[in-house]
Design an enzyme around this catalytic site. Sequence first.
Site, short mmCIF file in Angstrom:
data_model
loop_
_atom_site.label_atom_id
_atom_site.label_comp_id
_atom_site.label_asym_id
_atom_site.label_seq_id
_atom_site.Cartn_x
_atom_site.Cartn_y
_atom_site.Cartn_z
CD GLU A 177 32.99 49.67 38.32
OE1 GLU A 177 33.90 50.49 38.49
OE2 GLU A 177 31.83 50.02 38.04
CE1 TYR A 189 38.28 47.92 47.95
CE2 TYR A 189 38.53 46.40 46.14
CZ TYR A 189 38.80 47.62 46.72
OH TYR A 189 39.61 48.52 46.08
#
Length: 151
Positions: free
Chosen positions: A107, A119
């Site tokens: 998350e 990411y």
Amino acid sequence: MNLTIIQLGIMHLNDCMDLDQKSLNGIWTKSQWELELTDPKRICLGVIEFETKKLLGLCSAWLVIDELQITFIAVDPRKQRKGLGKFLLSNLIKRSKSLQTNHIHLEVKDNNEPAKAFYKYMGFKMVGNRSNFYKDGRDALILKKETNIKS
């Protein structure tokens, strides 16, 4: 800088808490770190500067059946944007393949643009949203990376 990645253990507790405080304002308690560093179903890796033995970054994940859930990743603020996060996460991804995991999840706060870009660069894709997930009311974006893809 001569760096190495090691498996962290309870002897690294104070270093982990210190890095957590410096990089993320101490999101975990001492008891949470103790569990993270001692539970055999968890992987906790650290980037160590070889000469000084200083912990410069760390990544922690839980192994759940055939997936890894990244629970913590941070790099010392003074050493950010030097490739340490990539070095650390690449090592975790490599280890996940040897563990025969199929997915890695994490998350990220919806307004954390540098982390989201990182990411994405590392091959993670958004697969969901957790509303009001963080203490400040921000949403968490759920990201996923496929591993051990059969060709």
